[in-house]
Design an enzyme around this catalytic site. Structure first.
Site, short mmCIF file in Angstrom:
data_model
loop_
_atom_site.label_atom_id
_atom_site.label_comp_id
_atom_site.label_asym_id
_atom_site.label_seq_id
_atom_site.Cartn_x
_atom_site.Cartn_y
_atom_site.Cartn_z
N GLY A 1 0.85 -1.19 0.00
CA GLY A 1 0.00 0.00 0.00
C GLY A 1 0.88 1.23 0.00
N GLN B 1 3.00 10.03 1.30
CA GLN B 1 4.29 9.35 1.49
C GLN B 1 5.28 9.65 0.38
OE1 GLN B 1 2.32 5.32 2.26
NE2 GLN B 1 4.12 5.24 3.58
N LEU C 1 6.13 1.94 5.00
CA LEU C 1 7.32 2.30 4.21
C LEU C 1 7.97 3.58 4.71
CD1 LEU C 1 6.08 1.51 0.57
CD2 LEU C 1 7.53 0.10 2.04
N HIS D 1 -5.01 1.38 7.20
CA HIS D 1 -3.66 1.92 7.36
C HIS D 1 -3.40 3.04 6.34
CE1 HIS D 1 0.82 1.46 8.13
NE2 HIS D 1 0.80 2.15 7.00
N GLU D 2 -3.75 2.79 5.08
CA GLU D 2 -3.50 3.80 4.04
C GLU D 2 -4.42 5.01 4.21
OE1 GLU D 2 -0.84 3.56 2.42
OE2 GLU D 2 -0.52 1.49 3.05
N HIS E 1 -3.14 7.53 6.47
CA HIS E 1 -2.12 8.43 5.89
C HIS E 1 -2.75 9.69 5.31
CE1 HIS E 1 1.71 6.42 6.27
NE2 HIS E 1 1.25 5.29 5.78
NI NI Z 1 2.12 3.40 5.93
#
Ligand code: NI
Length: 196
Positions: A45, A50, A106, A147-148, A151
């Site tokens: 993902g 990011q 990441l 989770h994404e 972000h």
């Molecule tokens: Ni992440």
């Protein structure tokens, strides 16, 4: 084009990302770049913040789980198809029991921690062609989305940890910001000392 992945400590990871419109310039090549960047880092993902863009886009590709012997056959079949683009997503409901999964990110290399989240979500989003969808996801698929989605809300998985766990990883997070914890993919570290 492969973008460097922004490391923990960069303010872009803490902003609530903005919606985009259908005339967003070069959207399809930007999405291609996101996938290329995610694959180069062996991620499943990736959210636009990011790579330094504070816009409400994230992508997932969980198809590598297709061969994961630890998963049920049903999960493997489901995740084998789970490759998607989520634009302007909004989670409208989360429900079910909380369950724990060992998450990584990441932007936070070399840290993995158990995170509790609810089992099932309903999410509205636009796909890469700006068609609207409302879908229900559960289990690992929901987990990856949650989770994404965090972000694009400026939230990181470490925010979900206990106060004790947060204290335990604080030093390591600072090292990541300074570029003292290296990943095997290209990163941008907010507190790295400039090379002379
Ligand atoms: Ni992440």
């Amino acid at each position: 084009m492969i973008y460097p992945i922004v490391a923990y400590g960069d303010p872009v990871l803490r902003k609530k990302a903005q919606e985009i419109t259908a005339d967003y310039p070069n959207l399809s090549s930007f999405l291609d770049d996101m996938f290329e960047t995610m694959y180069a880092a062996s991620g499943i993902g990736l959210a636009a913040p990011q790579i330094g863009k504070s816009i409400r886009i994230f992508i997932v590709d969980a198809t590598p789980f297709e061969d994961d012997e630890d998963l049920s056959e049903a999960d493997r079949a489901l995740l084998g198809q789970f490759k998607k683009v989520f634009i302007n997503a909004e989670i409208v409901q989360e429900r079910g029991d909380e369950w724990v999964f060992n998450e990584g990110c990441l932007s936070i290399p070399d840290i993995r921690e158990d995170v509790f989240r609810k089992d099932e979500i309903t999410i509205k989003y636009l796909d890469a062609d700006f068609n609207a969808h409302e879908e229900v996801f559960s289990g690992i698929a929901a987990r990856i989305i949650q989770h994404e989605y965090d972000h694009i809300e400026g939230i990181l998985f470490t925010d979900h940890l206990s106060a004790l766990k947060k204290r335990m990883i604080k030093g390591k997070l600072t090292q990541i910001s300074k570029g003292l914890v290296r990943a095997d993919y290209k990163m941008k570290y907010p507190l790295a000392k400039k090379k002379r």
